[in-house]
Design a protein around this motif. Sequence first.
Motif, PDB file in Angstrom:
ATOM      1  N   TYR A 107       0.811  -1.218   0.000  1.00 45.43           N
ATOM      2  CA  TYR A 107       0.000   0.000   0.000  1.00 45.43           C
ATOM      3  C   TYR A 107       0.846   1.269   0.000  1.00 45.43           C
ATOM      4  N   LEU A 111      -0.335   5.245  -0.357  1.00 48.10           N
ATOM      5  CA  LEU A 111      -0.247   6.066   0.847  1.00 48.10           C
ATOM      6  C   LEU A 111       0.568   7.333   0.573  1.00 48.10           C
ATOM      7  N   GLU A 115      -0.228  11.415   0.714  1.00 48.74           N
ATOM      8  CA  GLU A 115       0.627  12.445   1.320  1.00 48.74           C
ATOM      9  C   GLU A 115       0.945  13.553   0.308  1.00 48.74           C
ATOM     10  N   SER A 158      -7.553   3.839  -3.980  1.00 46.48           N
ATOM     11  CA  SER A 158      -6.600   2.765  -3.723  1.00 46.48           C
ATOM     12  C   SER A 158      -7.323   1.445  -3.499  1.00 46.48           C
ATOM     13  N   ILE A 162      -5.935   3.109   2.668  1.00 52.67           N
ATOM     14  CA  ILE A 162      -4.888   4.111   2.881  1.00 52.67           C
ATOM     15  C   ILE A 162      -5.314   5.213   3.846  1.00 52.67           C
ATOM     16  N   TRP A 166      -3.198   5.951   7.113  1.00 51.74           N
ATOM     17  CA  TRP A 166      -2.669   7.301   7.321  1.00 51.74           C
ATOM     18  C   TRP A 166      -3.179   7.894   8.638  1.00 51.74           C
TER      19      TRP A 166
END
Length: 251
Positions: A107, A111, A115, A158, A162, A166
């Motif tokens: 992942y 991820l 960001e 995704s 995620i 996160w």
Amino acid sequence: MMPSAHDRFAAALLDPGLPCPVRSAATAADEAEARFAVYRNNVVGGLVNALAARYPVAARILGDRFFRAMACLYVRAFPPHTPMLFAYGADFPAFVDGFPPADPVPYLGDLMRLEWARGEAYHAADARPAGPEALAVPPDRLDAVRVRMHPAARLVRSRHPIVTIWSMQEGVGEPASLQDWMPEAALVTRPRLAVRVECLGTGEAVFLDLLQRGEPLARALEAGLAVDPRFDPPAAVATLIRAGAALSLDA
């Protein structure tokens, strides 16, 4: 065509196998190489630090040593093309997708895309988001209007959870269970000063994706229902308003 002195200098900065491109008659070759090696390490280290600042959750998950080693390889393969470091590293997630040592963290690339989207939202243009009254549309006009999205709005989809990962790493909200490994989509916005991340269902993600592509509101709502019978059109529009992801309607 021979490379320019500037090109040779730039190449040597990122390739430790290349010799120092600039030497003076007063400086011995070994001393020049040693001095240039310090400068080279500082340049590469600065770029790696910039990536660690842009992808802090990825760095935390991988550990500092692994992340910096991976980032160093990326820096040498993909040097920046602009002096603005906040714009550097957009394709780092794609590099990670093809980096075999990171395969045990499947992942990770998505991820990092989340960001990156947060960073883009932070630097996006300011704009006043639409309120509920701006998105009040009579049913007979749904196929004639399009939603103009806020410049900070980003969508990251995704196959992995995620947003949950996160959030757990950033300490946002309560810890969640990952026993059911489900796909998640993130709506990233910055309606005012703070960047927000909303977790979307499958239908909401399709709905938002089509709105961003300029599809009519009716088409986006129909597509959301087609992929997810639990999709709730009023709730999806409410999410747009709550997150500050919309600016206005265009007829």
